[in-house]
Write a protein that holds these residues in place. Sequence first.
Motif, PDB file in Angstrom:
ATOM      1  N   UNK A   1      39.379  37.583  36.968  1.00  0.00           N
ATOM      2  CA  UNK A   1      39.076  37.212  35.583  1.00  0.00           C
ATOM      3  C   UNK A   1      38.872  38.463  34.734  1.00  0.00           C
ATOM      4  N   UNK A   2      39.442  38.441  33.533  1.00  0.00           N
ATOM      5  CA  UNK A   2      39.222  39.495  32.547  1.00  0.00           C
ATOM      6  C   UNK A   2      38.386  38.920  31.410  1.00  0.00           C
TER       7      UNK A   2
ATOM      8  N   UNK B   1      38.119  39.775  43.018  1.00  0.00           N
ATOM      9  CA  UNK B   1      38.550  40.559  44.177  1.00  0.00           C
ATOM     10  C   UNK B   1      40.050  40.829  44.123  1.00  0.00           C
ATOM     11  N   UNK B   2      40.445  41.897  44.768  1.00  0.00           N
ATOM     12  CA  UNK B   2      41.847  42.146  45.091  1.00  0.00           C
ATOM     13  C   UNK B   2      41.918  42.401  46.594  1.00  0.00           C
ATOM     14  N   UNK B   3      42.931  41.829  47.227  1.00  0.00           N
ATOM     15  CA  UNK B   3      42.967  41.741  48.685  1.00  0.00           C
ATOM     16  C   UNK B   3      43.800  42.853  49.330  1.00  0.00           C
ATOM     17  N   UNK B   4      44.943  43.190  48.752  1.00  0.00           N
ATOM     18  CA  UNK B   4      45.759  44.314  49.222  1.00  0.00           C
ATOM     19  C   UNK B   4      45.900  45.306  48.074  1.00  0.00           C
ATOM     20  N   UNK B   5      45.282  46.456  48.213  1.00  0.00           N
ATOM     21  CA  UNK B   5      45.273  47.461  47.152  1.00  0.00           C
ATOM     22  C   UNK B   5      45.900  48.744  47.686  1.00  0.00           C
ATOM     23  N   UNK B   6      47.154  48.983  47.309  1.00  0.00           N
ATOM     24  CA  UNK B   6      47.851  50.176  47.787  1.00  0.00           C
ATOM     25  C   UNK B   6      47.294  51.420  47.106  1.00  0.00           C
ATOM     26  N   UNK B   7      47.108  52.474  47.912  1.00  0.00           N
ATOM     27  CA  UNK B   7      46.517  53.722  47.428  1.00  0.00           C
ATOM     28  C   UNK B   7      45.180  53.431  46.753  1.00  0.00           C
ATOM     29  N   UNK B   8      44.299  52.810  47.509  1.00  0.00           N
ATOM     30  CA  UNK B   8      43.059  52.251  46.963  1.00  0.00           C
ATOM     31  C   UNK B   8      42.167  53.300  46.311  1.00  0.00           C
ATOM     32  N   UNK B   9      42.366  54.566  46.627  1.00  0.00           N
ATOM     33  CA  UNK B   9      41.536  55.629  46.046  1.00  0.00           C
ATOM     34  C   UNK B   9      42.120  56.189  44.759  1.00  0.00           C
ATOM     35  N   UNK B  10      43.161  55.551  44.218  1.00  0.00           N
ATOM     36  CA  UNK B  10      43.830  56.063  43.033  1.00  0.00           C
ATOM     37  C   UNK B  10      42.904  56.244  41.842  1.00  0.00           C
TER      38      UNK B  10
ATOM     39  N   UNK C   1      39.781  35.165  30.254  1.00  0.00           N
ATOM     40  CA  UNK C   1      39.023  33.918  30.191  1.00  0.00           C
ATOM     41  C   UNK C   1      39.696  32.937  29.233  1.00  0.00           C
ATOM     42  N   UNK C   2      39.882  31.704  29.709  1.00  0.00           N
ATOM     43  CA  UNK C   2      40.486  30.672  28.886  1.00  0.00           C
ATOM     44  C   UNK C   2      41.999  30.646  28.907  1.00  0.00           C
ATOM     45  N   UNK C   3      42.637  31.600  29.576  1.00  0.00           N
ATOM     46  CA  UNK C   3      44.102  31.641  29.621  1.00  0.00           C
ATOM     47  C   UNK C   3      44.634  30.530  30.517  1.00  0.00           C
ATOM     48  N   UNK C   4      45.878  30.146  30.287  1.00  0.00           N
ATOM     49  CA  UNK C   4      46.495  29.088  31.072  1.00  0.00           C
ATOM     50  C   UNK C   4      46.707  29.519  32.515  1.00  0.00           C
ATOM     51  N   UNK C   5      46.886  28.532  33.372  1.00  0.00           N
ATOM     52  CA  UNK C   5      47.144  28.808  34.780  1.00  0.00           C
ATOM     53  C   UNK C   5      48.560  29.352  34.952  1.00  0.00           C
TER      54      UNK C   5
END
Length: 601
Positions: free
Chosen positions: A218-219, A231-240, A250-254
């Motif tokens: 959510x933003x 959460x993010x589950x797979x984060x490539x180069x996580x230390x970037x 918030x409130x945006x469509x699916x």
Amino acid sequence: MNYQHPSSKFTMPTEQLASREATAERSKKLAPDCAGSNFFEMDHNLQALLLQYIDGALLDHIRPHLDSLGELCGNELHDLADASERHPPVLRQRDRYGRDDETVEYHPAYQRMEEIAYARYGIHAMSYRPGVLGWPTKLPPIVKYVFQYIFSQTEFGLMCPVNIAGSSSELIRRYGSDEVRTRFVDRMLSQDMNQLYRAAQFMTEKAGGSDVGAAELVAARDGENWRLWGEKWFCSNVSGDVVVVLARPEGAQAGGKGLGLFAMPKHLADGTRNAYRVVRIKDKLGSKSMASGEVRLEGAVAYQLGDLNRGLKQMLEMVNSSRVSHLARAAGMMRRCLNEALVATRNRNAFGKSVIDHPLMRRQLLKLMVPTEQALSALLFTASVSANEDQPDAQKILRIMTPICKYRACRDNVTVATGSMEARGGNGYIEDWPNAKLVRDAHLGVLWDGTSNINALDAIHRSIKKEQAHLVLQQDLETRLKRAEGLPGQFRTRLENGVRQAFAFAAEVAAEPDNERFCRLAAGQLYHAVTMVLLAEEGLRAAATGGDARRLLLARFVLEHRLQNNAPLNIASLKWEEAAIDLLLDDGPISLDRATTLLVA
């Protein structure tokens, strides 16, 4: 290369057979690997094709750099990659005072590899800003991908953050505010390691991997900026240092239409850490040198990129670059695997002769060579088209080429890596040798940026059914065949029929949703049709200037064993293959007359 010790027998008193000298003598019977070689110098196929695909002045300028990278890949970079694989990054949650810091610590070998990729060669920046490698303008995409192709023969994992750096900086340049662009872009493309902002992309969530539209991050609006929660589950180069991320305001469509694109810094402007935590480093099967992690976002500050309802579409603008990069990595790794198989079989004796001299092994080596050369042709063609991606026809060709190449070349990489390991035998399964790492990394290629199913569906259901991109590509191939002077008429007709049948089948699959189960088959057929024509054209071009016509023979192998795969099972119809295999496994050039004779044999 032949390192085989000239004598396979030695005489020694029985009591000395367990001595160090005897052990060392027996070790000479083991085949070496490619360590110590110059990976550019030994790649005669690449060198010949660059003459066809890159302007002479530019090629003269970059050739010394390609040569030096090839030397590094077989020597220093080879050792660094091995050390990085054995010493993967470690997450330190807290410092010694108990303060939460989530620092990812990298082995010095990985840091040195970064210096080679970012600082010395500027692979991340060369097609996004002028001046890299002393060239006055931006280097064309094909140059970047050739460097990735060579680098990946030794190190696969680092090429992920290197490629992300360029594509992420371009997204920020296109869609970021003036303030955001000024803050990030130049440093993301810097070759000064003290100034460089390493890039990352956090896309995958627990709710959806390939189904990006299922994202739940959510933003929430916070003044002019945003805060991200979830959460993010797979984060490539996580230390970037700079992260490009998709989140749902918030409130945006699916679904995908409700996702926005954001840039999230690791540190805020005042130097404090942003409000997200690296929860853990993934224990991956391969690509161990590069840190992939899980992240919990606790109100992290992020900056909007472009329109909030076009985040996914904006992100997908970089999908061509990402997929061609995967093609470059797959092509490079297959080249390394083929070279390893050739070195192993040329320098190992079994049953009284070199392993490569056994007919069955020679046929198996061709099964590694053909997909390797297909991938190289696909890479150079697609990378060349990328230079004109602002033109409508080029856009159509890229739209269909990138998913079919990502699908087929990455799958071929798994097969070639496994075949190369088998060619070395038991040593190939041991971590002391390069094959185990090549096999592990090959499997990752079919997962990153869309699985095989996702790419096949994209090629058939979207690029063909919705965008009719195949029509432009088919016309391009037919034009190439018509102007292919010197191609025997009978063989030309077979190629034309192969192209026509492959594209007709793909269109038929695309026409009905019930045909979805054939999407992978159709995408593969398109890949084989394209590379078959490219190989034939490249062989003719080389022969026209007195060069090697071997790619003509490879085109026939693609036609009969990959596109049609229905050659009659009688020995007489396969007799031509024996002579062709002998020529292709020899390093000497093949004349046009010899090649064309075998095309119709």
